[in-house]
Design a protein around this motif. Sequence first.
Motif, PDB file in Angstrom:
ATOM      1  N   GLN A 259       8.848  40.019  -6.119  1.00 24.87           N
ATOM      2  CA  GLN A 259       9.185  38.761  -5.458  1.00 24.87           C
ATOM      3  C   GLN A 259       8.532  37.600  -6.224  1.00 24.87           C
ATOM      4  O   GLN A 259       7.526  37.772  -6.913  1.00 24.87           O
ATOM      5  N   SER A 260       9.128  36.417  -6.085  1.00 29.72           N
ATOM      6  CA  SER A 260       8.517  35.179  -6.602  1.00 29.72           C
ATOM      7  C   SER A 260       8.740  34.080  -5.569  1.00 29.72           C
ATOM      8  O   SER A 260       9.814  33.990  -4.965  1.00 29.72           O
ATOM      9  N   ARG A 261       7.705  33.304  -5.360  1.00 28.53           N
ATOM     10  CA  ARG A 261       7.746  32.261  -4.320  1.00 28.53           C
ATOM     11  C   ARG A 261       7.195  30.955  -4.892  1.00 28.53           C
ATOM     12  O   ARG A 261       6.218  30.951  -5.641  1.00 28.53           O
ATOM     13  N   SER A 262       7.820  29.863  -4.488  1.00 27.83           N
ATOM     14  CA  SER A 262       7.360  28.519  -4.867  1.00 27.83           C
ATOM     15  C   SER A 262       7.445  27.619  -3.641  1.00 27.83           C
ATOM     16  O   SER A 262       8.492  27.563  -2.977  1.00 27.83           O
TER      17      SER A 262
ATOM     18  N   ALA B 295       0.863  -1.179   0.000  1.00 27.83           N
ATOM     19  CA  ALA B 295       0.000   0.000   0.000  1.00 27.83           C
ATOM     20  C   ALA B 295       0.902   1.234   0.000  1.00 27.83           C
ATOM     21  O   ALA B 295       1.647   1.465   0.956  1.00 27.83           O
ATOM     22  N   ASP B 296       0.831   2.006  -1.078  1.00 29.41           N
ATOM     23  CA  ASP B 296       1.714   3.161  -1.257  1.00 29.41           C
ATOM     24  C   ASP B 296       0.868   4.352  -1.688  1.00 29.41           C
ATOM     25  O   ASP B 296       0.109   4.268  -2.662  1.00 29.41           O
ATOM     26  N   VAL B 297       0.976   5.465  -0.946  1.00 35.51           N
ATOM     27  CA  VAL B 297       0.221   6.686  -1.252  1.00 35.51           C
ATOM     28  C   VAL B 297       1.207   7.848  -1.305  1.00 35.51           C
ATOM     29  O   VAL B 297       1.955   8.068  -0.345  1.00 35.51           O
ATOM     30  N   ASP B 298       1.197   8.578  -2.424  1.00 33.65           N
ATOM     31  CA  ASP B 298       2.024   9.780  -2.592  1.00 33.65           C
ATOM     32  C   ASP B 298       1.104  10.978  -2.831  1.00 33.65           C
ATOM     33  O   ASP B 298       0.285  10.966  -3.750  1.00 33.65           O
ATOM     34  N   ARG B 299       1.245  11.998  -1.978  1.00 32.94           N
ATOM     35  CA  ARG B 299       0.467  13.222  -2.135  1.00 32.94           C
ATOM     36  C   ARG B 299       1.441  14.384  -2.277  1.00 32.94           C
ATOM     37  O   ARG B 299       2.464  14.424  -1.585  1.00 32.94           O
ATOM     38  N   SER B 300       1.112  15.332  -3.132  1.00 36.27           N
ATOM     39  CA  SER B 300       1.958  16.522  -3.286  1.00 36.27           C
ATOM     40  C   SER B 300       1.072  17.715  -3.607  1.00 36.27           C
ATOM     41  O   SER B 300       0.051  17.582  -4.302  1.00 36.27           O
ATOM     42  N   ALA B 301       1.440  18.862  -3.084  1.00 38.47           N
ATOM     43  CA  ALA B 301       0.730  20.115  -3.334  1.00 38.47           C
ATOM     44  C   ALA B 301       1.773  21.198  -3.608  1.00 38.47           C
ATOM     45  O   ALA B 301       2.750  21.332  -2.857  1.00 38.47           O
ATOM     46  N   THR B 302       1.542  21.965  -4.674  1.00 41.88           N
ATOM     47  CA  THR B 302       2.495  22.990  -5.093  1.00 41.88           C
ATOM     48  C   THR B 302       1.780  24.325  -5.248  1.00 41.88           C
ATOM     49  O   THR B 302       0.699  24.393  -5.867  1.00 41.88           O
TER      50      THR B 302
ATOM     51  N   GLU C 191      -1.521  26.739  -8.357  1.00 41.49           N
ATOM     52  CA  GLU C 191      -1.747  25.837  -7.226  1.00 41.49           C
ATOM     53  C   GLU C 191      -2.093  24.478  -7.814  1.00 41.49           C
ATOM     54  O   GLU C 191      -3.050  24.347  -8.570  1.00 41.49           O
ATOM     55  N   ALA C 192      -1.293  23.481  -7.483  1.00 41.84           N
ATOM     56  CA  ALA C 192      -1.473  22.149  -8.062  1.00 41.84           C
ATOM     57  C   ALA C 192      -1.462  21.109  -6.949  1.00 41.84           C
ATOM     58  O   ALA C 192      -0.753  21.231  -5.943  1.00 41.84           O
ATOM     59  N   ARG C 193      -2.276  20.073  -7.166  1.00 40.19           N
ATOM     60  CA  ARG C 193      -2.322  18.942  -6.239  1.00 40.19           C
ATOM     61  C   ARG C 193      -2.166  17.649  -7.035  1.00 40.19           C
ATOM     62  O   ARG C 193      -2.727  17.511  -8.118  1.00 40.19           O
ATOM     63  N   ASN C 194      -1.428  16.720  -6.459  1.00 39.92           N
ATOM     64  CA  ASN C 194      -1.167  15.462  -7.143  1.00 39.92           C
ATOM     65  C   ASN C 194      -1.359  14.317  -6.149  1.00 39.92           C
ATOM     66  O   ASN C 194      -0.942  14.405  -4.993  1.00 39.92           O
TER      67      ASN C 194
END
Length: 484
Positions: free
Chosen positions: A384-387, A174-181, A243-246
């Motif tokens: 300014q720029s932010r990530s 069971a493998d779960v990867d979540r990412s938000a940018t 704004e991205a979600r994966n």
Amino acid sequence: MTRHGVWLAAFALRLALPAACAVDAGPVDLAVTVGKSLVLDTPADLRRVSVANGDLAEALAVNPREVLINGKAPGETSVILWQQDGARTLYNLTVRQSTARIEAVQRQLKRGLPDQDVSLDFENDTVFLRGTVQDLSSAERAAGMAATLGKVVNLLRVEVPPAEPQILLHVRFADVDRSATTSFGFNLLSTGGKTLGQITTGQFGPASPTISGNAVQFTLSDALNIFLFRSDLNLGALIQALEARNLIQTLAEPNILAVNGKTASFVSGGEFPFPVVQGGAASGSVTIQFREYGIRIAFLPVVTPRGTIRLQVAPEVSSLDYSNALQFEGYTIPALATRKVQTQVELESGQSFVIAGLLDNTITDSLNKIPGIGDIPLLGKLFQSRSRTRSNSELMILVTPELVRPIPAGAARPDVHMPEEFLPGTATAAPRTPGASVTGAVPRPAARKDIPVEEMQEIEKQKAAAQALPQASAGQGSATGGIH
């Protein structure tokens, strides 16, 4: 005949009697136990005593008409007695092993191998071991006990062993990867008039100016999200606001079956080409190798005397990682994102164990700004720029071993549910070999209930050699083939 002649005849007869008595009698059998003695009586005085093998027995003259025989070591020898009158007596002496040692070994055999038919005979310093034992270890134990008496001739037979237990291993990945940018950036540019230029932090792709005569053009490598341009002011703005979600979920439940004490492996995935630069005489040339990826598991189960299952297990899950890919001569070579573990566990049949649990939280924050003007309240936000990237991954590998037996003949077999019906009119069952009603019982009953120890040992050697051969071949292929 005169009286003088009669006396001479009687004297001559008396002289002739010892010669007649010197005729040897037939050999006499005697037996004595090691460490014990016996006494031989003679009708006349002894002149000489001889023992053929003094290591087995000794003869001592106690008085002129008695000889003491002492047993020293088991075996057979001869004893000859010469009397004063010239008569000889021959004895075949058998020195027997002490029954106390034999009885002690027999008691230990009954105690160490209960409910097993094992017997021994001791003859001429040799132990003949007979009977039927359950397995090779019992045969070796019996031979070791009998060896305390002397040389062992192992005539034991071993019962044909039952079928080895089979272990079914349930593995759950069971493998779960979540990412938000989230990202925000603001770039300004001017295309003409008396002022030509742009303001950028460089974090996101800036515009590239091109001057041709009196005309100025800007080439945008990345228009970002929002692009604004005022032709009357010759002023443009590029805004990055994302704004991205994966979410990636992986669930695999491979099941693999193995016989007790034998290795088994399972791979579900694929292979991808991987270029390798050669050295030596072919230096600079590139060859292609294939590397595996996907779900893999290898395990070695052993059923312990306690009834538990000891596992040497090595599960692995890998996937292609293009974020860390390599560009080579115009080709994109992906990296491998791998999670694996190798360990040993001991479980009862049906119990479960989590052998790998991973929780990984990562936050990456990047801020670029123009010094000075970027620190002005409110207005500085335009310079300014932010990530910011947040990632969360969870991995769990659950292992459940289970002792299983084959599905009985005639019982319902598991099947895969097919969402779509296959082409109508085709065969619904594959061709197969006729069943047991035609071929007979499978497997057939054993032709013999037991076999000699030597034959069982040879079978075990062949099994060990057959098991070692695939492992050696697999190790050689891994080294030359570059399998990951």
